[in-house]
Scaffold this motif. Structure first.
Motif, PDB file in Angstrom:
ATOM      1  N   VAL A   1      13.193 -68.934 -31.612  1.00 11.08           N
ATOM      2  CA  VAL A   1      11.942 -69.670 -31.767  1.00 11.08           C
ATOM      3  C   VAL A   1      11.371 -69.327 -33.135  1.00 11.08           C
ATOM      4  O   VAL A   1      10.827 -68.240 -33.339  1.00 11.08           O
ATOM      5  CB  VAL A   1      10.939 -69.326 -30.648  1.00 11.08           C
ATOM      6  N   ASP A   2      11.510 -70.250 -34.077  1.00 13.40           N
ATOM      7  CA  ASP A   2      11.059 -70.034 -35.452  1.00 13.40           C
ATOM      8  C   ASP A   2       9.967 -71.042 -35.769  1.00 13.40           C
ATOM      9  O   ASP A   2      10.217 -72.098 -36.346  1.00 13.40           O
ATOM     10  CB  ASP A   2      12.228 -70.166 -36.436  1.00 13.40           C
ATOM     11  N   VAL A   3       8.753 -70.720 -35.360  1.00 10.35           N
ATOM     12  CA  VAL A   3       7.586 -71.554 -35.623  1.00 10.35           C
ATOM     13  C   VAL A   3       6.699 -70.789 -36.600  1.00 10.35           C
ATOM     14  O   VAL A   3       6.101 -69.771 -36.254  1.00 10.35           O
ATOM     15  CB  VAL A   3       6.826 -71.883 -34.323  1.00 10.35           C
ATOM     16  N   ASN A   4       6.606 -71.278 -37.808  1.00 10.45           N
ATOM     17  CA  ASN A   4       5.927 -70.525 -38.863  1.00 10.45           C
ATOM     18  C   ASN A   4       4.417 -70.524 -38.720  1.00 10.45           C
ATOM     19  O   ASN A   4       3.756 -69.660 -39.290  1.00 10.45           O
ATOM     20  CB  ASN A   4       6.318 -71.098 -40.235  1.00 10.45           C
ATOM     21  N   ARG A   5       3.849 -71.460 -37.975  1.00  8.82           N
ATOM     22  CA  ARG A   5       2.394 -71.567 -37.930  1.00  8.82           C
ATOM     23  C   ARG A   5       1.751 -70.599 -36.941  1.00  8.82           C
ATOM     24  O   ARG A   5       0.530 -70.450 -36.951  1.00  8.82           O
ATOM     25  CB  ARG A   5       1.967 -72.991 -37.591  1.00  8.82           C
ATOM     26  N   LEU A   6       2.513 -69.926 -36.110  1.00  8.57           N
ATOM     27  CA  LEU A   6       1.938 -69.032 -35.116  1.00  8.57           C
ATOM     28  C   LEU A   6       1.421 -67.756 -35.781  1.00  8.57           C
ATOM     29  O   LEU A   6       2.087 -67.181 -36.640  1.00  8.57           O
ATOM     30  CB  LEU A   6       2.982 -68.675 -34.053  1.00  8.57           C
TER      31      LEU A   6
ATOM     32  N   VAL B   1       5.230 -64.135 -34.641  1.00 12.34           N
ATOM     33  CA  VAL B   1       3.947 -64.469 -35.261  1.00 12.34           C
ATOM     34  C   VAL B   1       3.861 -63.758 -36.607  1.00 12.34           C
ATOM     35  O   VAL B   1       4.543 -62.759 -36.840  1.00 12.34           O
ATOM     36  CB  VAL B   1       2.752 -64.064 -34.372  1.00 12.34           C
ATOM     37  N   GLY B   2       3.034 -64.297 -37.494  1.00 13.03           N
ATOM     38  CA  GLY B   2       2.875 -63.700 -38.808  1.00 13.03           C
ATOM     39  C   GLY B   2       4.042 -63.935 -39.729  1.00 13.03           C
ATOM     40  O   GLY B   2       4.291 -63.130 -40.631  1.00 13.03           O
ATOM     41  N   ARG B   3       4.757 -65.030 -39.566  1.00 15.16           N
ATOM     42  CA  ARG B   3       5.918 -65.311 -40.419  1.00 15.16           C
ATOM     43  C   ARG B   3       5.501 -65.934 -41.753  1.00 15.16           C
ATOM     44  O   ARG B   3       6.076 -65.635 -42.792  1.00 15.16           O
ATOM     45  CB  ARG B   3       6.884 -66.234 -39.686  1.00 15.16           C
ATOM     46  N   GLN B   4       4.526 -66.808 -41.711  1.00 21.69           N
ATOM     47  CA  GLN B   4       4.044 -67.461 -42.930  1.00 21.69           C
ATOM     48  C   GLN B   4       2.597 -67.099 -43.246  1.00 21.69           C
ATOM     49  O   GLN B   4       2.192 -67.119 -44.404  1.00 21.69           O
ATOM     50  CB  GLN B   4       4.182 -68.985 -42.793  1.00 21.69           C
ATOM     51  N   PHE B   5       1.828 -66.752 -42.212  1.00 25.28           N
ATOM     52  CA  PHE B   5       0.438 -66.368 -42.375  1.00 25.28           C
ATOM     53  C   PHE B   5       0.251 -64.967 -41.780  1.00 25.28           C
ATOM     54  O   PHE B   5       1.055 -64.525 -40.969  1.00 25.28           O
ATOM     55  CB  PHE B   5      -0.496 -67.369 -41.672  1.00 25.28           C
TER      56      PHE B   5
ATOM     57  N   PRO C   1       2.791 -61.909 -46.216  1.00 22.82           N
ATOM     58  CA  PRO C   1       1.884 -61.530 -45.122  1.00 22.82           C
ATOM     59  C   PRO C   1       2.623 -60.811 -44.011  1.00 22.82           C
ATOM     60  O   PRO C   1       3.777 -61.094 -43.701  1.00 22.82           O
ATOM     61  CB  PRO C   1       1.334 -62.878 -44.645  1.00 22.82           C
ATOM     62  N   GLY C   2       1.956 -59.856 -43.410  1.00 27.57           N
ATOM     63  CA  GLY C   2       2.563 -59.084 -42.335  1.00 27.57           C
ATOM     64  C   GLY C   2       1.805 -59.259 -41.035  1.00 27.57           C
ATOM     65  O   GLY C   2       1.138 -60.261 -40.810  1.00 27.57           O
ATOM     66  N   ARG C   3       1.908 -58.255 -40.170  1.00 28.03           N
ATOM     67  CA  ARG C   3       1.247 -58.289 -38.862  1.00 28.03           C
ATOM     68  C   ARG C   3       0.425 -57.024 -38.680  1.00 28.03           C
ATOM     69  O   ARG C   3       0.841 -55.940 -39.091  1.00 28.03           O
ATOM     70  CB  ARG C   3       2.282 -58.393 -37.734  1.00 28.03           C
ATOM     71  N   ARG C   4      -0.694 -57.182 -38.046  1.00 30.79           N
ATOM     72  CA  ARG C   4      -1.528 -56.034 -37.677  1.00 30.79           C
ATOM     73  C   ARG C   4      -1.480 -55.889 -36.160  1.00 30.79           C
ATOM     74  O   ARG C   4      -1.687 -56.868 -35.436  1.00 30.79           O
ATOM     75  CB  ARG C   4      -2.964 -56.211 -38.152  1.00 30.79           C
ATOM     76  N   TYR C   5      -1.203 -54.658 -35.694  1.00 29.29           N
ATOM     77  CA  TYR C   5      -1.075 -54.393 -34.266  1.00 29.29           C
ATOM     78  C   TYR C   5      -2.360 -53.757 -33.755  1.00 29.29           C
ATOM     79  O   TYR C   5      -2.891 -52.835 -34.372  1.00 29.29           O
ATOM     80  CB  TYR C   5       0.122 -53.479 -33.996  1.00 29.29           C
ATOM     81  N   LEU C   6      -2.805 -54.266 -32.626  1.00 25.02           N
ATOM     82  CA  LEU C   6      -4.036 -53.796 -32.000  1.00 25.02           C
ATOM     83  C   LEU C   6      -3.726 -53.390 -30.565  1.00 25.02           C
ATOM     84  O   LEU C   6      -3.126 -54.158 -29.812  1.00 25.02           O
ATOM     85  CB  LEU C   6      -5.099 -54.905 -32.026  1.00 25.02           C
ATOM     86  N   GLY C   7      -4.107 -52.186 -30.183  1.00 24.02           N
ATOM     87  CA  GLY C   7      -3.868 -51.709 -28.825  1.00 24.02           C
ATOM     88  C   GLY C   7      -5.150 -51.690 -28.019  1.00 24.02           C
ATOM     89  O   GLY C   7      -6.183 -51.212 -28.475  1.00 24.02           O
ATOM     90  N   VAL C   8      -5.087 -52.234 -26.798  1.00 29.47           N
ATOM     91  CA  VAL C   8      -6.244 -52.302 -25.903  1.00 29.47           C
ATOM     92  C   VAL C   8      -5.868 -51.630 -24.593  1.00 29.47           C
ATOM     93  O   VAL C   8      -4.861 -51.987 -23.964  1.00 29.47           O
ATOM     94  CB  VAL C   8      -6.678 -53.756 -25.645  1.00 29.47           C
ATOM     95  N   CYS C   9      -6.657 -50.650 -24.189  1.00 29.13           N
ATOM     96  CA  CYS C   9      -6.455 -49.975 -22.907  1.00 29.13           C
ATOM     97  C   CYS C   9      -7.818 -49.617 -22.342  1.00 29.13           C
ATOM     98  O   CYS C   9      -8.623 -48.965 -23.016  1.00 29.13           O
ATOM     99  CB  CYS C   9      -5.600 -48.722 -23.097  1.00 29.13           C
ATOM    100  N   SER C  10      -8.088 -50.060 -21.128  1.00 29.73           N
ATOM    101  CA  SER C  10      -9.390 -49.840 -20.510  1.00 29.73           C
ATOM    102  C   SER C  10      -9.198 -49.083 -19.194  1.00 29.73           C
ATOM    103  O   SER C  10      -8.891 -49.696 -18.164  1.00 29.73           O
ATOM    104  CB  SER C  10     -10.096 -51.180 -20.260  1.00 29.73           C
TER     105      SER C  10
END
Length: 306
Positions: free
Chosen positions: A190-195, A217-221, A39-48
């Motif tokens: 900080v290696d917390v796999n559940r984040l 984040v996104g280390r295990q999920f 599993p990887g990470r998806r990046y979302l950009g927010v600018c208002s």
């Protein structure tokens, strides 16, 4: 810039062995894995444009917290990685302001989401109780407790009356963290796999810091990273305009570290050991008949006099 750095420090040339191969997905040093396998990470950009930064952060935090609660009500334990919201900040001043907002506005909006956003699907009412921060302002005795608390999962038990999963805590049981606000202390060690959920306030100064922080984040999920960019900051706006290309190639944007072999701080740290070595050598030269036992007895005393 490995060649320039090695030349500046050692005045030698550098060569990499084995050299990079023909396939970018397998260059001997790293292997690119498919998202289906890892599993990887998806990046979302927010600018208002036209909105204030605190107002944007409140809405992003509220949306993520209540959406995670809706997933938990439906799927139970499978939604645990997204129930802890991690907020990353570049300065303590911005973090302090967001902590006050999280304890007030975010809690209020998350609890009243059913009344104000009843026509919006995918959101559920949530009570945000446990808000912690991981910064230099926290006592060194509390940091290990917070890290252990990050490992605590939201327990899920099905309530037949509500037809949803709920979380019940005993009186003396350690509760899971709802919101964690952190600075660059989070990016190292900080290696917390559940984040699995993070909101980044503004673009960090360095790309290496940005990669390190978001990789928590996104280390295990599968992970979701939301970059809340301010329209009034030219650097944030530039990253937002080239958001997709920057994140597709951000490993090549990592800045080279500066090399200062004769910096004042480096000389201060190295001169202490050098002076002690000279003093020990002079002691042996000017006292050739001094025995080893006598040298050991007076060694500490001579160093104190220096």
């Amino acid at each position: 810039k490995a060649g320039a750095q090695v030349h500046n420090v050692f005045m030698r040339r550098v060569s990499i062995f084995p050299p990079h191969g023909l396939d970018i997905e397998d260059n001997f040093f790293s292997v690119q894995r498919s998202i289906a396998d890892r599993p990887g990470r998806r990046y979302l950009g927010v600018c208002s444009p036209g909105s204030l930064r605190p107002a944007m952060l409140i809405r992003v935090y509220t949306a993520f917290l209540t959406a995670a609660q809706a997933l938990f009500d439906r799927f139970g334990q499978a939604a645990d990685p997204y129930l802890t919201m991690v907020g990353y900040f570049n300065s303590l001043r911005e973090l302090g302001g967001m902590k006050r907002l999280a304890e007030d506005d975010v809690q209020t909006r998350s609890y009243r989401v059913q009344m104000s956003l009843v026509d919006r699907p995918g959101l559920a009412q949530r009570s945000v109780y446990n808000i912690k921060e991981l910064t230099s302002r926290v006592s060194s005795q509390d940091i290990p407790k917070y890290l252990d608390q990050l490992e605590v999962k939201f327990n899920a038990s099905y309530d037949s009356e509500k037809e949803a999963y709920v979380t019940r805590w005993d009186e003396n049981e350690m509760r899971a963290i709802d919101v964690l606000l952190a600075t660059n202390m989070l990016s190292v060690g900080v290696d917390v796999n559940r984040l699995g959920l993070m909101a980044v306030n503004g673009q960090p100064k360095g790309t290496a810091e940005y990669i390190q922080a978001t990789s928590r984040v996104g280390r295990q999920f599968p992970g979701l990273v939301c970059s809340v960019l301010t329209w009034a900051r030219p650097r944030d706006l530039s990253h937002y305009e080239t958001f997709e290309h920057y994140h597709a190639t951000f490993y090549k944007h990592v800045e080279a570290q500066s090399v200062t072999p004769f910096s004042p701080r480096a000389m201060d740290r190295g001169l202490t050991g050098t002076m002690l070595s000279i003093l020990r050598l002079e002691n042996d030269l000017f006292n050739p008949n001094k025995g080893a036992s006598e040298l050991d007895e007076t060694d500490g005393e001579e160093i104190e006099k220096v």
